[in-house]
Design an enzyme around this catalytic site. Sequence first.
Site, mmCIF file in Angstrom:
data_model
loop_
_atom_site.group_PDB
_atom_site.id
_atom_site.type_symbol
_atom_site.label_atom_id
_atom_site.label_comp_id
_atom_site.label_asym_id
_atom_site.label_seq_id
_atom_site.Cartn_x
_atom_site.Cartn_y
_atom_site.Cartn_z
ATOM 1 N N ILE A 88 -13.921 -6.644 -22.455
ATOM 2 C CA ILE A 88 -14.430 -7.975 -22.135
ATOM 3 C C ILE A 88 -13.890 -8.452 -20.794
ATOM 4 O O ILE A 88 -14.592 -9.094 -20.015
ATOM 5 C CB ILE A 88 -14.051 -8.983 -23.244
ATOM 6 C CG1 ILE A 88 -14.627 -8.549 -24.590
ATOM 7 C CG2 ILE A 88 -14.544 -10.384 -22.897
ATOM 8 C CD1 ILE A 88 -14.083 -9.343 -25.762
ATOM 9 N N TYR B 247 -1.592 -10.560 -35.611
ATOM 10 C CA TYR B 247 -2.708 -10.745 -34.676
ATOM 11 C C TYR B 247 -3.349 -12.112 -34.866
ATOM 12 O O TYR B 247 -3.588 -12.848 -33.899
ATOM 13 C CB TYR B 247 -3.742 -9.640 -34.887
ATOM 14 C CG TYR B 247 -4.973 -9.784 -34.025
ATOM 15 C CD1 TYR B 247 -4.912 -9.601 -32.644
ATOM 16 C CD2 TYR B 247 -6.208 -10.126 -34.583
ATOM 17 C CE1 TYR B 247 -6.038 -9.740 -31.851
ATOM 18 C CE2 TYR B 247 -7.338 -10.262 -33.795
ATOM 19 C CZ TYR B 247 -7.250 -10.072 -32.436
ATOM 20 O OH TYR B 247 -8.374 -10.223 -31.646
ATOM 21 N N THR C 134 -15.326 -2.708 -28.172
ATOM 22 C CA THR C 134 -14.320 -2.312 -27.183
ATOM 23 C C THR C 134 -13.326 -1.357 -27.825
ATOM 24 O O THR C 134 -13.373 -1.071 -29.022
ATOM 25 C CB THR C 134 -13.547 -3.530 -26.636
ATOM 26 O OG1 THR C 134 -12.656 -4.017 -27.662
ATOM 27 C CG2 THR C 134 -14.487 -4.651 -26.220
#
Length: 328
Positions: free
Chosen positions: A54, A207, A244
Site C-alpha cells: 500500500i 496487532y 500484500t
Amino acid sequence: MSPLSAARAALRVYAAGAAVVLAQLLRRCAGLVEPVFPPQPDRVAIVTGGTDGIGYATAKYLARLGMHVIIAGNNEGKAEEVVSKIKEETLNDRVEFLYCDLASLASIRRFVETFKLKRLPLHVLINNAGVMMVPERKTQDGFEEHFGLNYLGHFLLTQLLLDTLRASGRPGRSARVVTVSSATHYVGELNMDDLQSRTCYSPHSAYAQSKLALVLFSYHLQRLLAAEGSHVTANVADPGVVDTELYRHVFWGTRLVQKVFAWLLFKTPEEGAWTSVYAAVAPQLEGVGGRYLYNERETASLKLTYSLRLQQELWAASCQMAGVLGGT
C-alpha cells in the site's frame, strides 16, 4: 493473556477480516470507480513503508499528482529500483528514498535530522508502514514489535516533524497527517498496564492493539492541533483487506484464501491506497481532522477510541517511552 484469551483474540481478528472481505466483495460486484484527485504541485509528502504494498501504491499515486515524495523505509536494497520505477511511471523526478527504521527510535531521529537538512516544507505525512501478526520479538529499544514499530515509531516520527508541518500549513491549505489503521482496531483492547504484550504473547491481540493505539493517537493529536489553531489536520485511513505480503505470518487458511481468491475478495494495493490518498489531498477534507476514513468516506471507529481519558493516558505514556515532551 491466557491461551484461551489468545485464541479468542485470533478469532475476533479473523472475524473482523471476514466481515471486511464480504463488504469488499459486494462493493466490487457493484462496480469500483477510481477516485479522481486534483494535481498537487509544490507539495511535499513523506510516506513510510513506501517501497512495498500500500505504501508503494500511495507514494506512486502522490507522485503522479505532482508531489515531491520522500519514501521513508528500511529496505535499502529495493529503494533504488522503487524510486526509479515511480519516476519512470509518473514522469516525476522529485521522488527519493531516505532510510528510516521505525523499529529504532534512534533511526527515526536520524531520519528527521536528514530530512530537515534539506530545508523542505512538509505538507503530508503518511504513517503507513507496519508489521502484522509477527512472532514475538522486540524492536531495537526493547518494545514489542507491533507496538514499537506500528505505533510508537510513528508517534515519535510525527512528534519530531510537527514543527515542519505547522510551518508548512496555511489557511485554506492545511498540512495533513494521515495514519493508516485497520478494521482490526474494532476488536483491539488497550491494556495500559501491559502495552508491550509481555504476558502470554498473542500476535493477533498485539496487532489489533497497535492499530487501536494509532486511532487514539490520531484523535488526540487532532485535538491538540485544533486547540492551538494550527493549520495541520490529523485523520485515520483504513485501507481494507489488501493483497500484500503482510499476510505471510497469518493463519495458513487465510494465506490459502489470499492465494486463490485475492483477485476477487481482496483489494489491490492501488485500491487500498485510495483512502490514504483521499485523506492526503481531497479538497472536501480541507481543515477537517479527527476522522476515521474507509472507502474514501467518513465512518465511525470503535466507541472506545473517542474516550478523552484513554487518549490522554496513551499520549502521556507514549511521550515517556519515546522520550519526548508533549501536552495533554
